[in-house]
Design a protein around this motif. Structure first.
Motif, short mmCIF file in Angstrom:
data_model
loop_
_atom_site.label_atom_id
_atom_site.label_comp_id
_atom_site.label_asym_id
_atom_site.label_seq_id
_atom_site.Cartn_x
_atom_site.Cartn_y
_atom_site.Cartn_z
N ASN A 173 0.85 -1.20 0.00
CA ASN A 173 0.00 0.00 0.00
C ASN A 173 0.88 1.25 0.00
N ARG A 174 0.75 2.06 -1.05
CA ARG A 174 1.51 3.30 -1.16
C ARG A 174 0.59 4.52 -1.22
N SER A 175 -0.69 4.33 -0.91
CA SER A 175 -1.66 5.42 -1.03
C SER A 175 -2.19 5.82 0.34
N LEU A 204 -9.73 0.08 0.14
CA LEU A 204 -9.56 -0.97 -0.85
C LEU A 204 -10.55 -2.08 -0.53
N LEU A 256 -8.72 -3.06 3.34
CA LEU A 256 -7.81 -2.06 3.92
C LEU A 256 -8.47 -0.69 3.84
N SER A 274 -7.33 3.34 4.76
CA SER A 274 -6.26 4.26 5.15
C SER A 274 -6.87 5.57 5.61
N CYS A 334 -1.62 3.05 7.00
CA CYS A 334 -1.41 1.63 6.67
C CYS A 334 -0.52 1.45 5.44
N ARG A 335 0.53 2.24 5.36
CA ARG A 335 1.47 2.07 4.26
C ARG A 335 2.31 0.81 4.49
N TRP A 345 1.01 -5.72 3.03
CA TRP A 345 -0.15 -6.30 3.70
C TRP A 345 -0.50 -7.64 3.06
#
Length: 249
Positions: free
Chosen positions: A9-11, A16, A90, A92, A119-120, A123
């Motif tokens: 996760n990069r956002s 999601l 997920l 964020s 939550c970067r 996962w």
């Protein structure tokens, strides 16, 4: 079918979801919670000062349209147009709450930054899919959820006739009967059963027992219960939570 989703996760500030197509149109979803299964129509719920949102929590399983999603952790779900279950894998966020919130008249908490809640990173989230006919109760979904949550254990066996080879282990049977807790209390085994079914069922607890009795939630002994050949037969009304204590000879 066991499903596992692994990703990086990069956002920030996003949700999601995994969509599960249903086997047939559904007008409501059933989700296990704590000692209960709650059936909800796809109509949003809200409290005072809140905009209704159609997402709800599930623990153990969520079921709709002939498909049960088996869970090993609490998960959010939504029934979409009666044709899909959307599972939140997920979410964020960057603040505990927002003072200016489009879905609430009053904030749910302080506007404090919590960067780790974005939550970067890596996962891995898993769940099971169990297609079935009939309702969740008719299809034994509670038993399937137990099987999914507890992996098989392998142990060395003993030859027939060896000491202890024929000893009977604890066994709990009954449609919709869930073993919620098990522990030792001195010479007794204490177990908590839940009837997660819309109708009364008969639970059978076997294991070569010589004594059985009820107990309250604090473990204080209650009335004695009769045994039949080392097994206990007990009728549980719908949604009953029952604590038992059993002792071997």
């Amino acid at each position: 079918l066991r499903v596992r989703i692994s990703f990086e996760n990069r956002s920030d500030d996003h949700r999601l979801r995994f969509h599960v197509p249903l086997g047939e149109p559904a007008e409501r979803a059933a989700a296990e919670g704590q000692f209960a299964v709650v059936e909800r129509p796809p109509v949003p719920e809200a409290g005072h000062g809140e905009v209704p949102v159609p997402t709800y929590p599930a623990r153990g399983f969520v079921d709709a349209g002939g498909v049960a999603v088996l869970l090993d952790h609490v998960l959010e779900y939504e029934l979409l147009d009666g044709s899909e279950l959307a599972l939140t894998v997920l979410r964020s966020i960057g603040l505990i709450s927002r003072s200016d919130h489009p879905y609430r008249d009053d904030p749910a908490g302080p506007e404090v930054a919590i960067p780790d809640a974005q939550c970067r990173g890596a996962w891995s989230i898993g769940f099971g899919l169990y297609p079935h006919a009939g309702s969740w109760a008719q299809a034994g979904v509670t038993a399937q959820a137990e099987r999914y949550a507890h992996d098989l254990l392998a142990a060395a066996g003993r030859a027939a006739g060896a000491a202890g080879a024929e000893e009977e282990g604890l066994r709990v049977e009954g449609d919709g009967v869930v073993l919620s807790a098990l522990r030792r209390r001195g010479d007794w085994l204490e177990l908590r059963l839940v009837c997660e079914a819309p109708d009364a069922v008969v639970a059978r607890v076997s294991g070569g027992f010589s004594e059985a009795r009820t107990a309250d939630l604090l473990g204080r002994p209650g009335e004695s219960l009769p045994l039949e050949e080392g097994a206990l037969l007990l009728e549980l009304p719908a949604w009953r939570i029952q604590t038992l204590q059993l002792r071997r000879a």
